[in-house]
Design a protein around this motif. Structure first.
Motif, PDB file in Angstrom:
ATOM      1  N   SER A  11      80.871  70.524  10.913  1.00  9.01           N
ATOM      2  CA  SER A  11      81.158  69.683  12.073  1.00  9.01           C
ATOM      3  C   SER A  11      81.243  68.233  11.645  1.00  9.01           C
ATOM      4  CB  SER A  11      80.109  69.887  13.161  1.00  9.01           C
ATOM      5  OG  SER A  11      78.898  69.312  12.766  1.00  9.01           O
ATOM      6  N   CYS A  12      82.171  67.506  12.287  1.00  6.80           N
ATOM      7  CA  CYS A  12      82.398  66.106  11.930  1.00  6.80           C
ATOM      8  C   CYS A  12      81.231  65.256  12.422  1.00  6.80           C
ATOM      9  CB  CYS A  12      83.699  65.642  12.569  1.00  6.80           C
ATOM     10  SG  CYS A  12      84.033  63.904  12.328  1.00  6.80           S
ATOM     11  N   HIS A  13      80.707  64.366  11.562  1.00  8.43           N
ATOM     12  CA  HIS A  13      79.584  63.505  11.945  1.00  8.43           C
ATOM     13  C   HIS A  13      80.022  62.454  12.955  1.00  8.43           C
ATOM     14  CE1 HIS A  13      76.821  65.126   9.066  1.00  8.43           C
ATOM     15  NE2 HIS A  13      77.716  65.014   8.118  1.00  8.43           N
ATOM     16  N   ASP A  14      81.321  62.147  12.975  1.00 10.69           N
ATOM     17  CA  ASP A  14      81.800  61.065  13.832  1.00 10.69           C
ATOM     18  C   ASP A  14      82.271  61.564  15.189  1.00 10.69           C
ATOM     19  OD1 ASP A  14      81.196  59.510  11.751  1.00 10.69           O
ATOM     20  OD2 ASP A  14      83.221  58.821  11.302  1.00 10.69           O
ATOM     21  N   CYS A  15      83.114  62.627  15.206  1.00 14.49           N
ATOM     22  CA  CYS A  15      83.671  63.049  16.494  1.00 14.49           C
ATOM     23  C   CYS A  15      83.181  64.425  16.917  1.00 14.49           C
ATOM     24  CB  CYS A  15      85.197  62.989  16.466  1.00 14.49           C
ATOM     25  SG  CYS A  15      85.952  64.284  15.481  1.00 14.49           S
ATOM     26  N   GLY A  16      82.452  65.131  16.053  1.00 13.66           N
ATOM     27  CA  GLY A  16      81.854  66.401  16.438  1.00 13.66           C
ATOM     28  C   GLY A  16      82.775  67.602  16.322  1.00 13.66           C
ATOM     29  N   HIS A  27      88.446  66.103   4.821  1.00 11.90           N
ATOM     30  CA  HIS A  27      88.503  65.093   5.871  1.00 11.90           C
ATOM     31  C   HIS A  27      88.722  65.744   7.227  1.00 11.90           C
ATOM     32  CE1 HIS A  27      88.344  61.506   3.368  1.00 11.90           C
ATOM     33  NE2 HIS A  27      88.963  62.242   2.456  1.00 11.90           N
ATOM     34  N   CYS A  28      88.183  65.120   8.256  1.00  8.48           N
ATOM     35  CA  CYS A  28      88.310  65.635   9.616  1.00  8.48           C
ATOM     36  C   CYS A  28      89.773  65.551  10.046  1.00  8.48           C
ATOM     37  CB  CYS A  28      87.427  64.814  10.548  1.00  8.48           C
ATOM     38  SG  CYS A  28      87.628  65.227  12.275  1.00  8.48           S
ATOM     39  N   PRO A  29      90.363  66.674  10.515  1.00  7.14           N
ATOM     40  CA  PRO A  29      91.775  66.638  10.912  1.00  7.14           C
ATOM     41  C   PRO A  29      92.021  65.773  12.149  1.00  7.14           C
ATOM     42  CG  PRO A  29      90.815  68.779  11.383  1.00  7.14           C
ATOM     43  CD  PRO A  29      89.779  68.006  10.631  1.00  7.14           C
TER      44      PRO A  29
HETATM   45 ZN   LIG Z   1      86.154  63.773  13.285  1.00  7.86          ZN
END
Ligand SMILES: [Zn+2]
Length: 214
Positions: A11-16, A27-29
């Protein structure tokens, strides 16, 4: 028991956003933030910050915290001599508060992180639930650690009002602030999932499920 890691989900730390991660990192898509299963180099970073904090804890306690100037002369106080001064002048609650916030709490925090690092380094499966609780406690206390700085400020203001003396922060104040920040960074770098890793490995090896006995 399956873990998100086995399914290669992170899970992305920034946007979840939960996304599939074929290798260890990517990297988060959606938002482009760096993704990884674990905090990278968790043990090494936690050790580095902790060792720096332990080293700076020495000048924080040995060097003067406050330098007070009055008609009588200039007096410099370390944290401990400040505590003794408060105790002798009958300010027992304040003496206890300063002792606890400035000497005990940072020391206990460093000991707790050291314990977590050593047990995880040895891949110990001793009391994982208690150790996870300990980690949460350290992290929780970290958010309130700036309290220590406030205590010193209040103390300084109090001395100033009482004796109309000039007061300045000594070099220990800088070392002390650094100890607070470094222990916070150390706790933040630690990945509590490391506590549970040896148990997962044990389970994979034996093919059994581990239950509430841990
Ligand atoms: Zn993200």
């Amino acid at each position: 028991m399956s873990t998100a890691r086995q399914y290669r989900l992170a899970s992305c730390h920034d946007c979840g956003l939960l996304s599939k991660l074929p290798s260890g990192h990517g990297h988060c898509p959606r938002c482009g933030a760096a993704l990884h299963f674990r905090k990278p180099n968790s043990m090494a970073k936690t050790w580095a910050y902790l060792i720096a904090a332990i080293i700076l804890y020495i000048p924080a306690n040995v060097l003067p915290m406050m330098i007070t100037g009055s008609i009588v002369g200039v007096q410099s106080d370390t944290i401990l001599s400040g505590v003794v001064y408060l105790w002798v002048s009958g300010e027992w609650p304040l003496a206890a508060l300063v002792f606890f916030a400035s000497i005990m709490v940072p020391m206990l925090k460093m000991i707790a992180i050291l314990l977590l690092l050593i047990t995880c380094g040895r891949r110990s499966n001793w009391q994982p639930q208690q150790r996870t609780k300990l980690y949460r406690l350290v992290e929780f206390v970290g958010r309130w650690s700036m309290l220590d700085i406030y205590v010193v400020t209040i103390l300084a203001a109090l001395v100033q009002v009482q004796s109309l003396a000039s007061i300045a922060a000594g070099p220990a104040a800088v070392a002390f602030a650094a100890v607070v920040v470094l222990t916070m960074l150390s706790a933040m770098s630690f990945d509590p999932r490391l506590i549970w890793d040896p148990l997962d490995k044990e389970q994979e090896a034996s093919g059994e499920t581990h239950d509430a006995k841990h």
